[in-house]
Design a protein around this motif. Structure first.
Motif, mmCIF file in Angstrom:
data_model
loop_
_atom_site.group_PDB
_atom_site.id
_atom_site.type_symbol
_atom_site.label_atom_id
_atom_site.label_comp_id
_atom_site.label_asym_id
_atom_site.label_seq_id
_atom_site.Cartn_x
_atom_site.Cartn_y
_atom_site.Cartn_z
ATOM 1 N N VAL A 44 -36.016 -23.488 -128.837
ATOM 2 C CA VAL A 44 -36.874 -24.603 -128.638
ATOM 3 C C VAL A 44 -35.794 -25.922 -128.509
ATOM 4 C CG1 VAL A 44 -38.361 -25.939 -130.169
ATOM 5 C CG2 VAL A 44 -38.304 -23.541 -130.212
ATOM 6 N N LEU A 45 -34.705 -25.974 -129.336
ATOM 7 C CA LEU A 45 -33.822 -27.098 -129.180
ATOM 8 C C LEU A 45 -33.459 -27.133 -127.974
ATOM 9 C CD1 LEU A 45 -32.528 -29.628 -130.363
ATOM 10 C CD2 LEU A 45 -30.780 -28.099 -131.519
ATOM 11 N N ARG A 46 -32.595 -25.800 -127.533
ATOM 12 C CA ARG A 46 -31.909 -25.822 -126.093
ATOM 13 C C ARG A 46 -32.900 -26.334 -125.148
ATOM 14 N NH1 ARG A 46 -31.029 -20.642 -126.290
ATOM 15 N NH2 ARG A 46 -28.930 -20.802 -127.282
ATOM 16 N N ALA A 47 -34.202 -25.818 -125.158
ATOM 17 C CA ALA A 47 -35.144 -26.356 -124.191
ATOM 18 C C ALA A 47 -35.369 -28.159 -124.208
ATOM 19 C CB ALA A 47 -36.475 -25.740 -124.145
ATOM 20 N N ALA A 48 -35.602 -28.367 -125.403
ATOM 21 C CA ALA A 48 -35.580 -30.050 -125.630
ATOM 22 C C ALA A 48 -34.492 -30.794 -125.044
ATOM 23 C CB ALA A 48 -35.760 -30.153 -126.951
ATOM 24 N N LEU A 49 -33.346 -30.212 -125.299
ATOM 25 C CA LEU A 49 -32.200 -30.741 -124.923
ATOM 26 C C LEU A 49 -31.727 -30.792 -123.186
ATOM 27 C CD1 LEU A 49 -29.759 -30.138 -127.787
ATOM 28 C CD2 LEU A 49 -30.716 -32.373 -127.304
ATOM 29 N N ALA A 50 -32.623 -29.740 -122.528
ATOM 30 C CA ALA A 50 -32.583 -29.707 -121.443
ATOM 31 C C ALA A 50 -33.335 -30.344 -120.375
ATOM 32 C CB ALA A 50 -32.458 -28.100 -121.032
ATOM 33 N N GLN A 51 -34.370 -31.041 -121.254
ATOM 34 C CA GLN A 51 -35.339 -31.646 -120.536
ATOM 35 C C GLN A 51 -34.856 -32.857 -119.511
ATOM 36 O OE1 GLN A 51 -38.414 -33.281 -123.027
ATOM 37 N NE2 GLN A 51 -39.162 -31.341 -124.138
#
Length: 153
Positions: A44-51
């Motif tokens: 979840v954090l990985r996806a948010a930071l990759a936005q």
């Protein structure tokens, strides 16, 4: 925080005990992390930071005020995000970690690699030092041979 039957709002992601909210504010993206960050919830954090970031965002602040737990997976995500931000000419900062998370940063040396702020509105500081390498320090040039002393006659 949404209940189990509610759908997270735009910019908000949740997995198990981790909740991540992304909020773009002019030149700053604030990523708020709450709950427990571990191997099972890290995506979840990985996806948010990759936005993708819009052109005006120069600074990313990861607000950890509500983060109760972080394991090595979470540390790796934050370190990767810092490298990605640096490569893109942006600044990534971690703000307001709880004492238990700040202690984890200290024990692992992560606090020397991340920009850690107590105030999320603080201006970015100087760049964090580069990570140490395992390479030995450069060798010193060889010493010159001692000068020959004049022989006594």
């Amino acid at each position: 925080m949404p209940g189990p039957t509610e759908v997270p709002s735009e910019g908000e992601k949740q997995s198990g005990s981790l909740r991540v909210v992304v909020d773009d504010r002019a030149s700053v993206r604030v990523v708020t992390v709450a709950g427990e960050l571990d191997h099972d919830s890290a995506h979840v954090l990985r996806a948010a930071l990759a936005q993708p970031l819009h052109d005006g965002v120069r600074r990313i602040v990861v607000d950890l005020a509500e983060l109760r737990f972080c394991d090595s997976t979470g540390l790796n995500i934050l370190l990767r995000a810092r490298l990605d931000a640096d490569a893109a000419g942006r600044t990534l900062e971690v703000s307001r970690p709880r004492p238990i998370v700040a202690r984890l940063f200290e024990i692992t040396g992560t606090d020397t690699l991340l920009r850690v702020r107590l105030d999320p509105d603080a201006e970015p500081g100087p760049p964090a030092p580069e990570a140490a390498t395992d390479a030995p320090p450069p060798a010193s040039p060889p010493a010159s041979p001692p000068a020959a002393s004049p022989e006594a006659e």
